[in-house]
Design an enzyme around this catalytic site. Structure first.
Site, PDB file in Angstrom:
ATOM      1  N   LEU A  99       0.808  -1.185  -0.044  1.00  0.00           N
ATOM      2  CA  LEU A  99      -0.027   0.032   0.120  1.00  0.00           C
ATOM      3  C   LEU A  99       0.793   1.364  -0.039  1.00  0.00           C
ATOM      4  O   LEU A  99       1.860   1.178   0.903  1.00  0.00           O
ATOM      5  CB  LEU A  99      -0.954  -0.060   1.291  1.00  0.00           C
ATOM      6  CG  LEU A  99      -1.932  -1.346   1.272  1.00  0.00           C
ATOM      7  CD1 LEU A  99      -2.843  -0.853   2.525  1.00  0.00           C
ATOM      8  CD2 LEU A  99      -2.795  -1.307  -0.184  1.00  0.00           C
ATOM      9  N   HIS A 100       0.560   2.236  -0.817  1.00  0.00           N
ATOM     10  CA  HIS A 100       1.079   3.593  -0.869  1.00  0.00           C
ATOM     11  C   HIS A 100      -0.029   4.538  -0.927  1.00  0.00           C
ATOM     12  O   HIS A 100      -0.936   4.219  -0.651  1.00  0.00           O
ATOM     13  CB  HIS A 100       1.976   3.815  -2.158  1.00  0.00           C
ATOM     14  CG  HIS A 100       1.210   3.441  -3.355  1.00  0.00           C
ATOM     15  ND1 HIS A 100       0.130   4.347  -3.970  1.00  0.00           N
ATOM     16  CD2 HIS A 100       1.239   2.515  -4.496  1.00  0.00           C
ATOM     17  CE1 HIS A 100      -0.289   3.687  -4.981  1.00  0.00           C
ATOM     18  NE2 HIS A 100       0.486   2.452  -5.347  1.00  0.00           N
TER      19      HIS A 100
ATOM     20  N   GLY B  51      -1.468   6.393  -2.790  1.00  0.00           N
ATOM     21  CA  GLY B  51      -2.639   6.080  -3.732  1.00  0.00           C
ATOM     22  C   GLY B  51      -3.509   5.429  -3.132  1.00  0.00           C
ATOM     23  O   GLY B  51      -4.949   5.752  -3.201  1.00  0.00           O
ATOM     24  N   HIS B  52      -3.182   4.146  -2.507  1.00  0.00           N
ATOM     25  CA  HIS B  52      -3.986   3.325  -1.691  1.00  0.00           C
ATOM     26  C   HIS B  52      -4.823   3.958  -0.687  1.00  0.00           C
ATOM     27  O   HIS B  52      -5.901   3.689  -0.286  1.00  0.00           O
ATOM     28  CB  HIS B  52      -3.339   1.985  -1.497  1.00  0.00           C
ATOM     29  CG  HIS B  52      -2.964   1.081  -2.513  1.00  0.00           C
ATOM     30  ND1 HIS B  52      -1.613   0.842  -2.850  1.00  0.00           N
ATOM     31  CD2 HIS B  52      -3.548   0.339  -3.605  1.00  0.00           C
ATOM     32  CE1 HIS B  52      -1.281   0.030  -3.559  1.00  0.00           C
ATOM     33  NE2 HIS B  52      -2.622  -0.221  -4.226  1.00  0.00           N
TER      34      HIS B  52
ATOM     35  N   ASP C  62      -4.603   3.250 -13.175  1.00  0.00           N
ATOM     36  CA  ASP C  62      -5.017   2.339 -13.803  1.00  0.00           C
ATOM     37  C   ASP C  62      -6.288   2.527 -14.914  1.00  0.00           C
ATOM     38  O   ASP C  62      -7.401   1.936 -14.819  1.00  0.00           O
ATOM     39  CB  ASP C  62      -5.290   1.112 -13.163  1.00  0.00           C
ATOM     40  CG  ASP C  62      -3.993   0.770 -12.341  1.00  0.00           C
ATOM     41  OD1 ASP C  62      -2.889   0.728 -13.171  1.00  0.00           O
ATOM     42  OD2 ASP C  62      -3.946   0.668 -11.293  1.00  0.00           O
TER      43      ASP C  62
ATOM     44  N   GLN D  10      -7.977  -0.218 -16.757  1.00  0.00           N
ATOM     45  CA  GLN D  10      -8.615  -1.213 -15.571  1.00  0.00           C
ATOM     46  C   GLN D  10     -10.111  -0.469 -15.305  1.00  0.00           C
ATOM     47  O   GLN D  10     -11.047  -1.358 -15.091  1.00  0.00           O
ATOM     48  CB  GLN D  10      -7.628  -1.413 -14.628  1.00  0.00           C
ATOM     49  CG  GLN D  10      -8.063  -2.022 -13.405  1.00  0.00           C
ATOM     50  CD  GLN D  10      -7.331  -2.360 -12.442  1.00  0.00           C
ATOM     51  OE1 GLN D  10      -6.799  -3.449 -12.734  1.00  0.00           O
ATOM     52  NE2 GLN D  10      -7.324  -1.629 -11.199  1.00  0.00           N
TER      53      GLN D  10
ATOM     54  N   VAL E   1      -1.915   9.819  -7.346  1.00  0.00           N
ATOM     55  CA  VAL E   1      -1.294  10.252  -6.413  1.00  0.00           C
ATOM     56  C   VAL E   1       0.237  10.263  -6.908  1.00  0.00           C
ATOM     57  O   VAL E   1       0.519   9.154  -7.296  1.00  0.00           O
ATOM     58  CB  VAL E   1      -1.590   9.823  -5.073  1.00  0.00           C
ATOM     59  CG1 VAL E   1      -0.656  10.370  -4.028  1.00  0.00           C
ATOM     60  CG2 VAL E   1      -2.852   9.902  -4.632  1.00  0.00           C
TER      61      VAL E   1
ATOM     62  N   SER F 138       3.000   0.362  -6.827  1.00  0.00           N
ATOM     63  CA  SER F 138       3.695  -0.696  -5.802  1.00  0.00           C
ATOM     64  C   SER F 138       5.005  -1.181  -6.445  1.00  0.00           C
ATOM     65  O   SER F 138       5.956  -1.344  -5.753  1.00  0.00           O
ATOM     66  CB  SER F 138       2.795  -1.735  -5.698  1.00  0.00           C
ATOM     67  OG  SER F 138       1.516  -1.389  -5.102  1.00  0.00           O
TER      68      SER F 138
HETATM   69  O1  PAF Z   1      -5.410  -2.507  -9.410  1.00  0.00           O
HETATM   70  C1  PAF Z   1      -5.109  -3.328  -8.641  1.00  0.00           C
HETATM   71  O2  PAF Z   1      -4.606  -3.371  -7.463  1.00  0.00           O
HETATM   72  C2  PAF Z   1      -5.595  -4.788  -9.083  1.00  0.00           C
HETATM   73  O3  PAF Z   1      -5.739  -4.929 -10.305  1.00  0.00           O
HETATM   74  C3  PAF Z   1      -7.100  -5.225  -8.274  1.00  0.00           C
HETATM   75  C4  PAF Z   1      -8.289  -4.209  -8.989  1.00  0.00           C
HETATM   76  C5  PAF Z   1      -7.006  -5.197  -6.793  1.00  0.00           C
HETATM   77  C6  PAF Z   1      -7.382  -6.654  -8.917  1.00  0.00           C
HETATM   78  O4  PAF Z   1      -6.587  -7.535  -8.630  1.00  0.00           O
END
Ligand code: PAF
Length: 284
Positions: A33-34, A36-37, A152, A155, A178, A188
């Site tokens: 975790l950084h 951004g998370h 992302d 995504q 971020v 990460s």
């Molecule tokens: O963005 C991510 O960290 C991953 O792709 C996710 C959405 C947790 C799915 O494994």
């Protein structure tokens, strides 16, 4: 904050909140975790009654075994960070809980959203892995809101499409990328950037800044903007895997900047593959 490893245990823990129709927020992560998370977790804390952070390094979305093996893992540090930033539950299942023996289902989106950019470089199976695990996480947690990062960007589009096509009752919220003080997008994977590669990684942000500057100068031809962005990477000795101007909703290439345009870039810096993006607002 409670660390939960099993699906039944998490469901049981969340049942009272669900019964009382409380807002449950999910922040899906692969750990390491950084900021951004953490900004997503803090936002979920502000907007939801219960905050679940999932930590699962999803093997099915890695197209290279070496990348999976090298993915940074530090659950103890992640647990402290998640807790300090407001998580109620850290859902950290073992691989067998998500993919038990005999697991035989895949959730796939088809078409340009998964075939282009990351899908073209890493193979569409990358996104099949993402959509499969995200579907499972949404089914397990049944959140009202799930939070993802705009870094992302592809995504995020894929997940929005998944949720819309399968009528999954969840709101998807995106948060801005971020960055470190020098502009490097937090990832990460940045822990793998050593020595000169940390400096060279700034090539991606330099490309995006050059695209923004060209656009601010009034350049509307996409090829010219892309060329200026590519040129900005040269001093860093970094070649993009792709650097494209595309429609931010469909990922279709654009010829001119007329409305919002997504500039997306990916590059390998040493052994580390990085992605970044920005939006040009054609009506600026
Ligand atoms: O963005 C991510 O960290 C991953 O792709 C996710 C959405 C947790 C799915 O494994």
């Amino acid at each position: 904050m409670r660390v939960v490893r099993s699906i039944p245990e998490l469901r049981t823990a969340l049942r009272p909140s669900r019964r009382e129709e409380k807002q449950i927020g999910l922040v899906p992560t692969m750990g390491a975790l950084h900021e951004g998370h953490l900004s997503l977790i803090r936002r979920a804390r502000e907007e939801c009654d219960e905050v679940v952070v999932s930590l699962f390094v999803n093997p099915t979305q890695f197209n290279e075994a070496a990348d999976l093996a090298a993915y940074p893992r530090d659950e103890a540090a992640d647990a402290v960070a998640a807790s300090e930033n407001g998580a109620d539950y850290l859902f950290a299942p073992p691989v067998e809980a998500i993919y038990p023996e005999g697991f035989a289902t895949e959730v796939r989106i088809t078409g340009p959203l998964v075939d282009t950019l990351e899908g073209a470089e890493r193979g569409a199976s990358h996104f099949h892995g993402v959509t499969t695990v995200v579907t499972k996480l949404l089914n397990i947690v049944q959140p009202s809101i799930a939070y993802f990062g705009q870094k992302d960007a592809q995504q995020a589009l894929v997940i929005r499409k998944l949720v819309a096509d399968l009528d999954i009752p969840v709101r998807i919220e995106l948060a801005d990328t971020v960055r470190d003080d020098d502009g490097l997008a937090l990832s990460s994977r940045n822990v793998h950037l050593h020595g000169a590669d940390r400096e060279r990684a700034l090539a991606l942000k330099a490309a995006l800044d050059a695209a923004q500057a060209a656009h601010a100068d009034g350049v509307s031809d996409a090829t010219t903007v892309a060329t200026r962005a590519r040129d900005a990477m040269t001093p860093f000795d970094v070649e993009p895997e792709y650097l494209v101007l595309v429609d931010p909703n469909t990922l279709a290439p654009v010829a001119a900047i007329d409305g919002e345009v997504l500039v997306a870039v990916a590059a390998r810096v040493g052994e580390t593959r990085l992605i970044d993006n920005t939006i040009l607002n054609g009506r600026q």
